[in-house]
Design a protein around this motif. Structure first.
Motif, mmCIF file in Angstrom:
data_model
loop_
_atom_site.group_PDB
_atom_site.id
_atom_site.type_symbol
_atom_site.label_atom_id
_atom_site.label_comp_id
_atom_site.label_asym_id
_atom_site.label_seq_id
_atom_site.Cartn_x
_atom_site.Cartn_y
_atom_site.Cartn_z
ATOM 1 N N UNK A 78 1.464 22.261 3.058
ATOM 2 C CA UNK A 78 2.720 22.932 4.261
ATOM 3 C C UNK A 78 3.776 22.218 3.884
ATOM 4 N N UNK A 79 4.816 22.850 4.325
ATOM 5 C CA UNK A 79 6.269 22.066 4.425
ATOM 6 C C UNK A 79 6.378 20.965 5.395
ATOM 7 N N UNK A 80 6.943 19.821 4.926
ATOM 8 C CA UNK A 80 7.229 18.727 5.689
ATOM 9 C C UNK A 80 8.611 18.275 5.799
ATOM 10 N N UNK A 81 8.894 17.407 6.517
ATOM 11 C CA UNK A 81 10.117 16.487 6.623
ATOM 12 C C UNK A 81 9.848 15.714 5.438
ATOM 13 N N UNK A 82 10.916 15.027 4.634
ATOM 14 C CA UNK A 82 10.969 14.249 3.788
ATOM 15 C C UNK A 82 10.411 12.870 4.263
ATOM 16 N N UNK A 83 9.719 12.166 3.245
ATOM 17 C CA UNK A 83 9.333 10.652 3.491
ATOM 18 C C UNK A 83 10.442 9.497 2.948
ATOM 19 N N UNK A 84 10.704 9.021 3.672
ATOM 20 C CA UNK A 84 11.891 7.988 3.098
ATOM 21 C C UNK A 84 11.073 6.738 2.904
ATOM 22 N N UNK A 85 11.313 6.140 1.753
ATOM 23 C CA UNK A 85 10.520 4.806 1.487
ATOM 24 C C UNK A 85 11.600 3.885 0.910
ATOM 25 N N UNK A 86 11.587 2.583 1.147
ATOM 26 C CA UNK A 86 12.661 1.518 1.050
ATOM 27 C C UNK A 86 12.234 0.947 -0.285
ATOM 28 N N UNK A 88 0.808 -1.255 -0.070
ATOM 29 C CA UNK A 88 0.004 -0.152 -0.041
ATOM 30 C C UNK A 88 0.683 1.363 0.050
ATOM 31 N N UNK A 89 2.072 1.181 -0.479
ATOM 32 C CA UNK A 89 2.778 2.465 -0.456
ATOM 33 C C UNK A 89 2.240 3.372 -1.536
ATOM 34 N N UNK A 90 1.711 3.097 -2.767
ATOM 35 C CA UNK A 90 0.901 4.018 -3.516
ATOM 36 C C UNK A 90 0.128 5.241 -2.801
ATOM 37 N N UNK A 91 -0.500 4.512 -1.748
ATOM 38 C CA UNK A 91 -1.698 5.235 -1.037
ATOM 39 C C UNK A 91 -0.691 6.160 -0.138
ATOM 40 N N UNK A 92 0.242 5.805 0.582
ATOM 41 C CA UNK A 92 1.118 6.577 1.424
ATOM 42 C C UNK A 92 1.800 7.533 0.822
ATOM 43 N N UNK A 93 2.223 7.310 -0.528
ATOM 44 C CA UNK A 93 2.802 8.448 -1.171
ATOM 45 C C UNK A 93 2.016 9.746 -1.543
ATOM 46 N N UNK A 123 12.521 6.511 -8.874
ATOM 47 C CA UNK A 123 12.288 8.055 -8.663
ATOM 48 C C UNK A 123 10.877 8.549 -7.888
ATOM 49 N N UNK A 124 10.719 8.895 -6.667
ATOM 50 C CA UNK A 124 9.477 9.192 -6.054
ATOM 51 C C UNK A 124 9.147 10.384 -6.349
ATOM 52 N N UNK A 125 7.835 10.789 -5.797
ATOM 53 C CA UNK A 125 7.179 12.035 -5.952
ATOM 54 C C UNK A 125 8.016 13.147 -5.197
ATOM 55 N N UNK A 126 7.857 14.499 -5.285
ATOM 56 C CA UNK A 126 8.393 15.644 -4.509
ATOM 57 C C UNK A 126 8.370 15.109 -3.000
ATOM 58 N N UNK A 127 9.407 15.579 -2.568
ATOM 59 C CA UNK A 127 9.723 15.243 -1.034
ATOM 60 C C UNK A 127 9.800 13.801 -0.636
ATOM 61 N N UNK A 128 9.652 12.850 -1.560
ATOM 62 C CA UNK A 128 9.933 11.254 -1.399
ATOM 63 C C UNK A 128 11.347 11.118 -1.696
ATOM 64 N N UNK A 129 12.074 10.251 -0.515
ATOM 65 C CA UNK A 129 13.254 9.806 -1.021
ATOM 66 C C UNK A 129 13.115 8.218 -1.025
#
Length: 344
Positions: free
Chosen positions: A206-214, A191-196, A218-224
Motif C-alpha cells: 500500500x501507499x505509505x509516507x516516506x521513511x527518513x533515515x539519517x 539494524x537499519x537494514x532490517x528496518x528498510x 541512495x536508499x530503496x524506493x520511498x526511503x529518504x
C-alpha cells in the motif's frame, strides 16, 4: 579527556559540567579538552587545559599520562572506554557500553580485553549510564575475576533547539506529520537494514509516507536518506515525524528514542532491555522484536494513519528522570566518594 561536541561522550561531559557548576562543590572540576573542541563550547568557559592529543587517538596510550601528571590532579575521570596502561593519579572511569566487545573489529576487541579491562579493575569507581549497561559491565568484570559494584550516573536528555521547521522539511521534500523517522548510524547493530526491508515490504502492499533515515547514500524506493544531521535539523524532523523508529539490537542507553519521545514523537523501538529501562515511563512506546521483519512491516502499515503524540505525563517523566540535575548530583556523589569527601 573530552572529545569534540556533537559526539555522544562530549555531550555527556558537557551536560555534566553544566550541572556541576550549579552545585556547591568542595573540589574544582577541571577539563582536559582537545584543540578541535568548538570555540563556543561551555567547556571553554570553565577551568580547562587544551590537550595536544586528539580524542580517542592511539597517541593517548603513550602521551596522555604525561599531560595528566602535569595537571597535578587529585582525581582523573576518563569518560569513555579510552584507557591507559598506567595512570599518574587516582582515577575513575565511565563505560557507556561494551559495544566494541560485541561488534568491534579484532583490534577493538583486543583493546577492550586488555586496556579497558585492566583499567576498570584498578579504577576507584566504574560508572555506567544505565542500569542495564551496568549489569552487563559487572558481569563482564566478574567473568574476569573482578567482583565490584558499579556506580550509576545516567545520560541527560534535553529538547533540541528551535528551528525553522518548515524550511528544514522543505529542504528534504517532506510534509509535517507525514513521514517516519529513524535516527542512527549505519553500524550493523543499529539494524537499519532490517528496518528498510520491512518498510519496502509494507510499501509493496500500500501507499505509505516516506521513511527518513539519517545515513548517507541512495536508499530503496520511498526511503529518504539524509546523511548526518545538524541539531536544528534533528529537532525539526523529530517534532514533525509521524512516528520515530529505532530497531537497534544493542545499546548502552539509547538516547534517540528518548529524545524523540520528549519532542512528542511516539517511539517504535526494539524490545531490548535497555529500551524498556530508559522508556519505562513513556506509556505510548511500541516495542518490537528486533529480528522480526514482519512485525516492523506491520507497524508501518498500522502507523500510516497514526497522528498521536506522547502525552505530557510521559514527557514530564523524561524531564524528571533523565535530567542534567540528576546526572550532576550522581557524579558529585561519586567524586566525593572517590576523594574521601563524604560529609563535606
Amino acid at each position: 579527556m573530552v572529545g569534540p561536541e556533537g559526539h555522544g561522550i562530549a555531550l555527556y561531559v558537557t551536560q555534566m559540567a553544566e550541572g556541576l557548576q550549579k552545585l556547591d562543590l568542595p573540589y574544582e572540576p577541571f577539563y582536559l579538552i582537545p584543540s578541535d573542541c568548538p570555540r563556543d563550547s561551555l567547556l571553554r568557559t570553565l577551568p580547562h587545559s587544551e590537550s595536544a592529543i586528539p580524542f580517542l587517538q592511539k597517541r593517548e596510550i603513550l602521551k596522555l599520562a604525561k599531560e595528566i601528571r602535569q595537571l597535578n590532579a587529585a582525581l582523573y575521570h576518563t569518560t569513555s572506554f579510552s584507557s591507559l596502561l598506567r595512570y599518574p593519579c587516582p582515577y575513575l572511569q565511565t563505560v557507556h557500553d561494551l559495544n566494541h566487545l560485541h561488534y568491534g573489529n579484532a583490534a577493538q576487541k583486543i583493546y577492550y580485553r586488555t586496556f579497558l579491562l585492566g583499567s576498570l579493575k584498578k579504577a576507584k569507581a566504574v560508572v555506567s549510564v544505565s542500569k542495564t549497561a551496568g549489569l552487563e559491565i559487572k558481569g563482564w568484570l566478574l567473568s574476569h575475576g573482578c567482583d565490584r559494584e558499579l556506580e550509576f550516573a545516567p545520560n541527560a536528555i534535553e529538547t533540541f533547539p528551535a528551528a525553522d521547521d518548515n524550511a528544514v522539511l522543505h529542504r528534504f521534500g517532506l510534509e509535517a506529520g507525514n513521514f517516519f523517522f529513524a535516527l542512527a548510524s549505519a553500524k550493523p547493530h543499529k539494524n537499519l537494514a532490517l528496518l528498510e526491508r520491512a518498510y519496502s515490504a509494507a510499501l509493496a502492499s500500500r501507499s505509505l509516507p516516506p521513511l527518513v533515515v539519517s545515513i548517507p547514500g541512495q536508499g530503496p524506493h520511498g526511503v529518504v536518506r539524509t546523511g548526518p544531521l545538524a541539531s536544528a535539523d534533528l529537532g525539526a524532523l523529530l517534532r514533525n515525524c509521524k512516528a520515530f523508529y529505532y530497531p537497534s539490537v544493542y545499546e548502552g542507553f539509547g538516547r534517540p528514542p528518548v529524545e524523540a519521545a520528549l519532542t512528542g514523537a511516539v517511539p517504535v523501538v526494539s524490545s531490548i532491555s535497555v529500551h524498556r529501562e530508559v522508556l519505562e515511563g513513556v506509556a505510548e512506546t511500541v516495542y518490537l522484536d528486533p529480528a522480526a521483519v514482519s512485525l516492523w512491516k506491520e507497524s508501518f502499515l498500522r502507523m500510516a494513519n497514526f497522528s498521536e503524540k506522547t502525552s505530557e505525563k510521559s514527557r514530564q517523566w523524561i524531564r524528571d528522570t533523565w535530567s542534567i540535575e540528576r546526572l550532576a548530583k550522581a557524579m558529585d556523589e561519586i567524586y566525593r566518594k572517590c576523594l574521601g569527601l563524604h560529609g563535606s
